[in-house]
Write a protein that holds these residues in place. Structure first.
Motif, short mmCIF file in Angstrom:
data_model
loop_
_atom_site.label_atom_id
_atom_site.label_comp_id
_atom_site.label_asym_id
_atom_site.label_seq_id
_atom_site.Cartn_x
_atom_site.Cartn_y
_atom_site.Cartn_z
N LEU A 1 7.09 -10.05 1.60
CA LEU A 1 5.89 -10.20 0.79
C LEU A 1 4.92 -9.04 1.02
N PHE A 2 4.94 -8.46 2.23
CA PHE A 2 4.03 -7.37 2.56
C PHE A 2 4.41 -6.06 1.88
N SER A 3 5.57 -6.01 1.25
CA SER A 3 5.98 -4.77 0.56
C SER A 3 5.46 -4.72 -0.88
N PHE A 4 4.77 -5.76 -1.32
CA PHE A 4 4.26 -5.79 -2.69
C PHE A 4 2.78 -5.41 -2.73
N ARG A 5 2.43 -4.60 -3.72
CA ARG A 5 1.05 -4.13 -3.85
C ARG A 5 0.08 -5.28 -4.04
N SER A 6 0.48 -6.30 -4.80
CA SER A 6 -0.42 -7.43 -5.04
C SER A 6 -0.78 -8.15 -3.74
N THR A 7 0.15 -8.20 -2.80
CA THR A 7 -0.15 -8.83 -1.51
C THR A 7 -1.30 -8.12 -0.82
N TRP A 8 -1.27 -6.79 -0.83
CA TRP A 8 -2.33 -6.01 -0.18
C TRP A 8 -3.63 -6.06 -0.96
N GLY A 9 -3.53 -6.17 -2.29
CA GLY A 9 -4.74 -6.36 -3.08
C GLY A 9 -5.44 -7.65 -2.69
N LEU A 10 -4.66 -8.72 -2.48
CA LEU A 10 -5.23 -10.00 -2.06
C LEU A 10 -5.80 -9.93 -0.65
N ILE A 11 -5.10 -9.29 0.27
CA ILE A 11 -5.56 -9.18 1.66
C ILE A 11 -6.89 -8.44 1.73
N LEU A 12 -6.93 -7.24 1.14
CA LEU A 12 -8.13 -6.40 1.23
C LEU A 12 -9.27 -6.95 0.38
N GLY A 13 -8.93 -7.57 -0.75
CA GLY A 13 -9.97 -8.14 -1.60
C GLY A 13 -10.64 -9.32 -0.93
N PHE A 14 -9.86 -10.21 -0.33
CA PHE A 14 -10.43 -11.41 0.28
C PHE A 14 -11.22 -11.08 1.54
N PHE A 15 -10.92 -9.94 2.15
CA PHE A 15 -11.64 -9.50 3.35
C PHE A 15 -13.14 -9.50 3.11
N GLY A 16 -13.58 -8.89 2.01
CA GLY A 16 -15.01 -8.78 1.74
C GLY A 16 -15.65 -10.11 1.40
N ASN A 17 -14.93 -10.94 0.66
CA ASN A 17 -15.48 -12.24 0.29
C ASN A 17 -15.76 -13.08 1.53
#
Length: 438
Positions: A230-246
């Protein structure tokens, strides 16, 4: 265009939805009241244990670090062992930790029991995500997520109102013990009432409501190798980094709002207990409204990913701007109003982010991807109380940490925008080991 045509929800599935979502909501409220006990008792605990502001910041973060890393394991456990068993065990563990906090005699012991609380509470949100993913059609899931995601701000809102009088009458230690007893009771109710989803028990009408054309998507078995991919998909990292700020901004307020109102705005403890609850009530409304709007946009033809992504990014941008406003105003009223707006739009963004993770996830991996996203968020959540405590001690003001939080929120909105693709993660690619181009 999204294809959300479906049959009518049967009475059996509707009953399961209502009962399971009601239980999840109540347990989430308790979950966040548990987390908020330390914030409510902040001044009294600091005085009794002789802690500095920075030491209290570390203690507030002690829950979050083990919580964040346990999330990585929790999502896979929920997908593999199912919600009923995992959440029951989790509630027992976190209730033991919460009760033990009432008997600590040192700072080190308090750090340990808060860490155990974090481990126990980690499966909560992945479980809630999996329950909605199992029992709701895709076109109804955002509202279902918005409802249970509204429980955290409600828990934060009522914690000061309900727990401050208990603390002032009986002491902060009995407040922790009371919350533990409630946790054990809810664990027994959940295990007795909820039953895990089983596709073999579905009727033909159930299938036509839950699935496109009445056909369930191919669900690949949950195993460690596929989970890791799952960590090889761009969307996974978009979710990780996006939710960080929230979660960074959200936990700054969840951990420090009573202290901020007392130290920066010079309010009494009794008044703080009431005023600190107001912004979180707005969060409850924001979460439900965000889910409702996402489902309406999907019904009008937008894909589930597109509708949820748009609302997630927009909510996070407004959350960041409202945080800037709270930092710069001299007015107590405007500060509380700005924080209320930040939490309103932050919870809207949080709820649509959870439903976005569900839309991006392959079948049978909803809890896993949601937990990975939540891991990214709670790395931010773990940093926020600690960074804020050190910055307030160094500067004597909450203004610098609020400005930093706003910048982090805007950067995370950019991560959502650039990271989340238009298509869900392919279950076949995950199972076959194909790695997509980032």
């Amino acid at each position: 265009m999204a294809n959300t045509k479906r049959g009518v929800c049967t009475s059996r599935v509707k009953r399961i939805q209502n009962v399971s979502l009601s239980l999840i909501f109540i347990i989430c409220v308790l979950n966040y009241m548990d987390r908020g006990t330390l914030s409510v008792a902040n001044p009294l605990i600091r005085n009794e244990l002789g802690l500095s502001v920075a030491e209290m910041g570390v203690l507030l973060s002690a829950f979050l670090w083990p919580y964040a890393f346990t999330l990585l394991l929790a999502g896979g456990l929920v997908d593999r062992l199912k919600p009923r068993r995992v959440l029951t065990i989790a509630m027992i563990v976190w209730s033991i930790a919460q009760g033990a906090a009432g008997f600590i005699v040192s700072y080190g012991q308090f750090l340990l029991v808060r860490a155990l609380l974090g481990v126990g509470e980690a499966p909560m949100f992945p479980t809630a995500s999996r329950v909605v993913n199992d029992w709701y059609h895709e076109g109804d899931q955002a509202l279902g997520v918005g409802i249970w995601n509204g429980a955290p701000p409600l828990g934060n809102a009522i914690a000061p109102i309900m727990l401050t009088p208990v603390m002032l009458m009986f002491g902060w230690r009995w407040m922790f013990v009371l919350m533990a007893v409630l946790g054990f009771i809810l664990a027994g109710i959940w295990y007795s009432v909820y039953r895990d989803f089983d596709s073999k028990t579905l009727t033909e009408m159930d299938r036509h409501y839950l699935y496109q054309e009445g056909v369930a998507p191919e669900a690949h078995p949950v195993h460690a190798a596929a989970w890791g991919k799952l960590f090889s998909f761009r969307s996974t990292w978009g979710l990780i980094l996006g939710f960080f700020g929230n979660v960074y901004i959200g936990w700054l307020f969840a951990a420090w709002l009573p202290g901020y109102l007392e130290q920066q705005r010079h309010m009494s403890i009794a008044k703080t207990g009431f005023v600190a609850s107001v912004p979180f009530l707005f969060g409850l409304v924001g979460s439900i409204l965000g889910g409702y709007l996402a489902d309406r946009l999907t019904a009008r033809g937008m894909t589930a990913i597109a509708s949820r992504k748009m609302l997630t990014v927009g909510g996070l941008v407004i959350m960041a701007c409202a945080t800037f406003m709270a930092a710069e105003t001299d007015s107590n009223f405007i500060a509380v109003a700005s924080i209320s707006a930040a939490i309103f739009f932050g919870q809207s963004s949080s709820g649509t982010s959870w439903s976005l993770a569900t839309a991006c996830a392959p079948a049978n991996y909803a809890a896993s991807l949601g937990a990975i996203m939540d891991f990214g968020g709670f790395i931010g959540g773990a940093l926020a109380p600690m960074v804020t405590g050190f910055m307030v001690q160094a500067t004597g003001s909450f203004t610098p940490p609020l400005l930093v939080a706003g910048v982090i929120g805007l950067l995370s909105a950019g991560a959502y925008t650039l990271g989340i693709g238009n298509e869900p993660i392919s279950g076949k690619a995950l199972a076959s080991g194909q790695v997509p181009a980032m």
